[in-house]
Motif scaffolding. Structure first.
Motif, mmCIF file in Angstrom:
data_model
loop_
_atom_site.group_PDB
_atom_site.id
_atom_site.type_symbol
_atom_site.label_atom_id
_atom_site.label_comp_id
_atom_site.label_asym_id
_atom_site.label_seq_id
_atom_site.Cartn_x
_atom_site.Cartn_y
_atom_site.Cartn_z
ATOM 1 N N GLY A 27 0.938 -1.347 -0.056
ATOM 2 C CA GLY A 27 -0.044 -0.021 0.061
ATOM 3 C C GLY A 27 0.735 1.276 -0.284
ATOM 4 N N GLY A 82 -7.196 -2.454 -3.407
ATOM 5 C CA GLY A 82 -6.097 -1.682 -2.354
ATOM 6 C C GLY A 82 -6.940 -0.258 -2.250
ATOM 7 N N ASN A 84 -6.585 3.848 -0.071
ATOM 8 C CA ASN A 84 -5.886 4.771 0.602
ATOM 9 C C ASN A 84 -6.866 5.864 1.101
ATOM 10 O OD1 ASN A 84 -3.795 7.725 -0.161
ATOM 11 N ND2 ASN A 84 -3.982 6.881 1.800
ATOM 12 N N THR A 108 -3.762 2.959 4.593
ATOM 13 C CA THR A 108 -3.679 2.198 3.052
ATOM 14 C C THR A 108 -3.757 0.870 3.668
ATOM 15 O OG1 THR A 108 -2.404 1.905 1.226
ATOM 16 C CG2 THR A 108 -1.196 2.295 3.419
#
Length: 202
Positions: A27, A82, A84, A108
């Motif tokens: 991440g 993934g 953020n 993340t």
């Protein structure tokens, strides 16, 4: 003079080339959209269909209260995802849920998460600031094909405004004696006591 073997040099080269890939797997931060930077604007994780990204959770919190939130990724390549997440209020605090890590006051993924039933969910929490105001939560998500490169992947970003109400800052105590009310009452009580005492002695 001894020279390093070709084998050692090869291992070193592989490690150096692998570093960016490993960093992405673990991440990265700075791509939530808070500063207008996302994978869309930077060109990473591109070439595939864009997913939809949703931030779910309360849009109103009392000052100092904790809210539970979820970033949901649907569509795109749909193999792994993934994320953020960041906030624009420094008095608000983010806490990582399972599969997430905190870095530079942002969240993340620690490893990409596999899709299940057509979506990926990342849970996290936010502690509201101690005074009233607004906190904007910025979230970006990647839907990737898991082939080890960024080609054929897609990303999207969203945001959620949270209104913070009230305040949990200490308030001034209003009870007890005051210079305008308590002192006269005390003087009157003492005077009455002295008068009663004189009557008993006489």
């Amino acid at each position: 003079m001894r020279f390093p073997s070709y084998g050692a040099a090869g291992v070193l080269t592989v490690c150096l080339l692998s570093a960016p890939a490993l960093a992405n797997i673990a991440g990265t931060v700075g791509y939530s959209g808070k500063s207008n930077m996302t994978c869309i604007t930077s060109g990473c994780h591109s070439g595939g269909a864009a997913p939809t990204v949703e931030l779910s959770g309360p849009t109103s919190l009392a000052a100092g209260a904790t809210g539970q939130y979820t970033l949901i990724i649907r569509g795109g390549a749909g193999v792994k995802g993934g994320m953020n997440v960041a906030v624009d209020n420094t008095a608000a605090s983010l806490a990582a849920g399972s599969g997430l890590r905190k870095a530079m006051n942002e969240l993340t993924h620690s490893v990409p998460k596999s899709f299940s039933n057509g979506e990926v969910r990342f849970d996290f929490s936010m502690v509201a600031p101690p005074s009233a105001g607004t906190v904007n939560i910025f979230g970006a998500g990647n839907s990737v094909n898991g082939n080890g490169t960024e080609a054929g992947d897609g990303s999207a970003a969203t945001s959620l405004a949270v209104t913070v109400t009230g305040s949990n800052e200490p308030k001034e105590e209003t009870g007890g004696c005051s210079s305008t009310g308590g002192a006269p009452v005390l003087v009157f009580a003492l005077a009455a006591g002295m008068t009663l005492l004189r009557r008993r002695r006489s």
